[in-house]
Structures are given as C-alpha cells and as structure tokens.
Write an enzyme that holds these catalytic residues in place. Structure first.
Site, mmCIF file in Angstrom:
data_model
loop_
_atom_site.group_PDB
_atom_site.id
_atom_site.type_symbol
_atom_site.label_atom_id
_atom_site.label_comp_id
_atom_site.label_asym_id
_atom_site.label_seq_id
_atom_site.Cartn_x
_atom_site.Cartn_y
_atom_site.Cartn_z
ATOM 1 N N ASP A 1 -9.475 -15.265 -17.193
ATOM 2 C CA ASP A 1 -10.329 -15.784 -16.130
ATOM 3 C C ASP A 1 -11.446 -16.664 -16.711
ATOM 4 O OD1 ASP A 1 -10.989 -15.563 -13.236
ATOM 5 O OD2 ASP A 1 -12.841 -14.655 -13.970
ATOM 6 N N ASP B 1 0.851 -1.195 0.000
ATOM 7 C CA ASP B 1 0.000 0.000 0.000
ATOM 8 C C ASP B 1 0.886 1.243 0.000
ATOM 9 O OD1 ASP B 1 -1.877 1.943 0.452
ATOM 10 O OD2 ASP B 1 -2.294 1.359 2.530
ATOM 11 N N ASP C 1 -3.930 3.859 2.763
ATOM 12 C CA ASP C 1 -5.381 3.781 2.933
ATOM 13 C C ASP C 1 -5.804 2.345 3.271
ATOM 14 O OD1 ASP C 1 -4.949 2.537 0.528
ATOM 15 O OD2 ASP C 1 -6.385 3.737 -0.625
ATOM 16 N N GLU D 1 -7.321 -19.850 -17.491
ATOM 17 C CA GLU D 1 -7.712 -20.545 -16.263
ATOM 18 C C GLU D 1 -8.621 -21.693 -16.676
ATOM 19 O OE1 GLU D 1 -9.940 -19.912 -11.965
ATOM 20 O OE2 GLU D 1 -10.793 -19.149 -13.808
ATOM 21 N N ASP E 1 -1.875 -1.260 -3.905
ATOM 22 C CA ASP E 1 -2.075 -0.482 -5.128
ATOM 23 C C ASP E 1 -0.877 -0.636 -6.057
ATOM 24 O OD1 ASP E 1 -0.118 1.328 -3.957
ATOM 25 O OD2 ASP E 1 -1.758 2.036 -2.700
ATOM 26 N N ASN F 1 -0.138 4.533 -0.253
ATOM 27 C CA ASN F 1 -0.690 5.795 0.254
ATOM 28 C C ASN F 1 -1.453 5.632 1.571
ATOM 29 O OD1 ASN F 1 -2.762 4.351 -0.828
ATOM 30 N ND2 ASN F 1 -3.771 6.100 -1.817
#
Ligand code: ISL
Ligand code: CA
Length: 504
Positions: free
Chosen positions: A200, A21, A25, A244, A29, A23
C-alpha cells in the site's frame, strides 16, 4: 510457458469485508472466502489479492492496522488464513496479502507507546513535531482524506503526521528500527504461505516534513525494496512484490529485477478511443522491457465502478464487456475487482450509511468509496442476496440480487459467462502471443491492434462500423457482430477478437 507464475496472470481483488459472510454478522470474513475459491477457479483467475484483514479499528476499513501479525476477530483467525491459503494452493490459486507500511492505526502498540510519554523510544517510529506558538500545524501538508495532515497529540502537546486519516499516523521510515520491524512482518506471512504482497502507498514511505510537499520516490525507498526483494527471493515457489504506485513512468523505476515485480494503480480512463490508445501506449512504452509488462485494470476498491463510469445500465455493461476484451488481449497482467465479473454498478448509498473516512473527513463534500464496496450478491431471492442473514455492513440497493453469482453462472449470456469465456480463450491463445502489439490503422472512434494471430478491434462509437480484418471471429461482445469476406461488422460500443491462425 516459461517465466514466473505471475507473468501474464489474471489477479482478482477480494475486498474481504464485502466478499462473503460465513457467520451471518453482516461482515465478510476469511471462512466466507475459502469455500468460494472454487468459484474464482471457475472464473479462471490465477491469483487473489486480499485487502487487509489484520486487527484494526476499521477507521479506514483495515488500512489502519493495529497488529501486523494477526487476523481481525471479525474476519477469523490465523488458522482460517492457513485454511484459505491451503485451499487456494490445492486449486492452483496464488494468494497475495496487503501490506500497509506507510502508516499504522493509532491503536497500534507502537503508537500507543509513542503517545504515552514524549520520552518513549517509540516516538521515533512516527513523525512528531513541536507546535509553533501560534497553534498552527508544523507545515501546510494536507491529508489525502481532507483537512491538515497533522493532528495534535493532546498529552504530549506535539503534532504527528498522517497523510491519511488522523487515526493513521505515518511511520518514520528514516528510523532503521521501522525497517527491521517490517522485514519481520514480511517474513511472517511468506512463512505462512502467502505468495506475495500488494504494498500500500508504496512510493511514499519516506518523507521530509521540512520540505514543501510530501514528495514521493525518495531514493531510500528503493533501498527498502531491494532488501525486500532479497528476502522474498529466498522463498520457493517464487513470491511476488506488487507496489501501489501511480503512473507508468514512476512504476518503471520500481519494477526492476532487484526491486518490485509489478505495480497496481488505477487511473480511470473515459470511454474514448484516443484516450484508451494513449493509456495503452504510455504504459506499454514506459514498461517495455524483456519480462516486464503493465498490469491492466478497470476498477478497484478506491474508484467508482467502471460500468457506472462508462454510462451505467445496459450501455455501461456493453462498454465494460468491450473494455475487458481490449485489456485481456494485451500483454501483461490483468487485475479484476470483485463484482466486475457480475457487471456490478456503483451504489448511491444514503449519507447515513456511508462509512468511508473520505466522506466523514470532508463532511460529505466527497462521497468517498463506499459505493463500490457494497457486498457481493450470491443468490437471487435470498435475504440480503445470500451474502448474510442480517443486513450487511453497507446496505444493498433494491434489485441488487439481479446479478447474483448463481443467476449469472446459470445464464449463457451473462456478464459472468462472458468473463469466463474471455479469460479461458486468453489462456488458450497466450502461448502464441508475442509480448508486443502492433496498432492497425483504423477509423476515428475505433481501435484495432494485432498480436500475431490475434486481432483485437473495438468500436467506441454509437454507430456500427465495418473494419477490414482476416480470420475467424473468436469472441465478440455483441451478438450482432459478424465477420464475412474479410469485413468485421462491429455494433456500437462493442469489441471482438479475431483469430487469424491458418488464415494466412
Ligand atoms: O493519496 C491519494 C490521493 O491524494 C491516493 O491516490 C492514495 O495514494 C491512494 O488512495 C492510496 O490508497 C491506498 O491507501 C489508502 C487506503 O485508504 C486505500 O484504500 C488504499 O488502496 C490508505 O491506506
Ligand atoms: Ca462475518
């Protein structure tokens, strides 16, 4: 070495929301990933697979895509994606992005248009069906996440199909416009520098709601991948398409020169020598063609972490080391899931913290997949193990920082150091290893195979075994493993690589 870059590669799955992370929060990211690509380079992987980072209401943590052409603001911007890819390429790492063609989010503009009026042309992008008079769904198909696979569209009075959550309406691949749209999407990320796609639910795009069950593998799906292959082949360097697809027999029908290159799909195998042998043999047999080989994996973001499956604690970790040596010795690709290299375990999250749609749609009857998705610990003693200054989106259990990256990197005997050693040795040996293995007859509860100069031996049992093998002990998972006078002594739940180069 010849052949495309992905042959024999070690892939690493980054679950974007839980990796790092930037930033504070509490949510992983893209800018969190970029500076940590050096860490993955040191680990020795060749490529990363990023789970979906597109704008999404996160009803299935990104597998509900609201816009295929952008980055979820929670995860950054398109420029952040470019920076990540550029840094990866500087380091010699490849970047796979996750394509979700089976369904969109119900917030995607196509679906919003579709439900705006029964006459909207986007209705044909999805599977709508008229409700029978008795108010029951159009057929008895079940959603993979629990409950019927149909949801009533309040406005139109019709039902729409969703093989996953109700917020993930299935696309209608019989509609040529859907195919055209996805060819544009495919090009978009390849043009931006993505080195390929993980696709997917790759086998289930086409369905016939009039048939008794949502059959997979309809012939038309292969035509789609033939088109995609053509598209991807126009790019240099070579791009990879990974489906997949569950089951090696089925994978074999997709891994074709004119379709997909690889398949990822994990069926967890218990800690049992016979089951492992059957797994390896089945996959090798189904996918044994020149230039084709299975991709081996132990964990991903959909299953219980394998340290826990193998018994948990120090026993689970010992077995996880042995399992790694077994897989890294095989021909083919290996896929790691983030945190495997730290020996992370499944987390038993409290019900109120769980967010997986499987947990939600089964009223908690199935715990779902949150337990393997808890954010990575980076620094011991830091708030939230250095992942974030605030509590992350899934809470960390006490002591989660014990296996923090920084601690593991500093220890000569850690799981991470073992992963690095094994991956590096595989890389050094690989030019000498043929694409097939030969089983060496071994006692019950042990497996031994040879790839020319490399012998791989694993003791699945709770007691020490002695195995006849010639060569030099190149790597062992247990400190007490010994090789003397042609006898390898393997402690319980351990494995070793023996290098017979020069030993005749
Ligand atoms: O359908 C299944 C079981 O009934 C699953 O095996 C399913 O095919 C598989 O879980 C698909 O997984 C992928 O697509 C899902 C997403 O939630 C998963 O995280 C993803 O890996 C829906 O997009
Ligand atoms: Ca963040």
């Amino acid at each position: 070495m010849t052949g495309p870059w992905w042959r024999g590669a070690v892939f690493y799955e980054i679950y974007v929301r839980s990796f790092a992370d930037s930033n504070d929060d509490g949510i992983g990211d893209l800018p969190g990933i970029t500076p940590r690509l050096d860490y993955l380079k040191r680990l020795g992987v060749d490529a990363v697979w990023l789970t979906p980072f597109y704008p999404s209401p996160q009803k299935d943590h990104g597998y509900d895509v609201a816009d295929y052409y952008d980055v979820n603001p929670e995860y950054g911007t398109l420029q952040d994606f470019d920076r990540l890819t550029q840094r990866a390429h500087e380091l010699g790492l490849k970047v796979l992005v996750d394509l979700v063609p089976n369904h969109t989010s119900d917030q995607h503009r196509w679906f919003q248009a579709a439900i705006s009026s029964p006459d909207d042309p986007h209705r044909a992008f999805y599977h709508f069906a008229v409700a029978p008079a008795d108010g029951s769904p159009p057929n008895n198909w079940r959603s993979a996440f629990g409950g019927p696979a149909w949801e009533r569209d309040e406005k139109g009075g019709a039902w729409y199909l969703h093989l996953f959550a109700p917020e993930q309406p299935d696309l209608n691949w019989w509609n040529p416009e859907v195919r055209t749209e996805f060819e544009q999407i495919l090009k978009f990320w390849l043009d931006r520098g993505a080195d390929g796609y993980r696709i997917d639910v790759a086998s289930a795009l086409f369905k016939r709601p009039e048939s008794p069950s949502p059959a997979r593998d309809l012939p038309e799906v292969h035509d789609v991948y033939r088109r995609w292959r053509n598209l991807a082949d126009a790019y240099r360097p070579e791009r990879v398409l990974v489906g997949e697809i569950f089951g090696s027999q089925r994978q074999a029908r997709y891994i074709q020169p004119d379709q997909l290159n690889l398949a990822f799909a994990l069926i967890p195998v218990p800690w049992n020598a016979n089951r492992w042998k059957r797994w390896i043999e089945d996959d090798m047999h189904a996918l044994h063609r020149p230039g084709v080989a299975p991709t081996w994996d132990l964990s991903n973001h959909d299953v219980i972490r394998h340290v826990t499956r193998f018994g948990g604690g120090s026993l689970g970790r010992r077995r996880a080391r042995a399992a790694l040596l077994l897989l890294l010795g095989l021909p083919g690709q290996v896929l790691l899931f983030q945190g495997d290299e730290l020996g992370l375990e499944e987390v038993d999250l409290p019900p109120e913290a769980r967010q997986d749609p499987i947990f939600i749609h089964t009223q908690g009857r199935y715990l779902g997949r949150d337990g393997c998705r808890v954010p990575l610990p980076w620094l011991k003693g830091a708030a939230n193990a250095g992942f974030s200054a605030v509590e992350p989106w899934l809470p960390m259990p006490p002591g989660w920082d014990r296996s923090a990256v920084a601690t593991e990197e500093a220890s000569a005997t850690s799981m991470l150091t073992f992963y690095k050693r094994a991956i590096a040795l595989r890389r050094r040996l690989s030019p000498w290893l043929p694409p097939e293995i030969r089983w060496v007859p071994a006692k019950a509860g042990t497996l031994v195979y040879r790839r020319e100069r490399l012998s791989v031996a694993c003791n699945f049992q709770a007691r020490l075994v002695r195995i006849p093998v010639r060569g030099r002990l190149a790597l062992a998972t247990a400190p007490l493993a010994r090789l003397k006078d042609g006898w390898l002594t393997l402690p319980p739940n351990s494995a070793a690589w023996v290098d017979s180069a020069g030993a005749g």
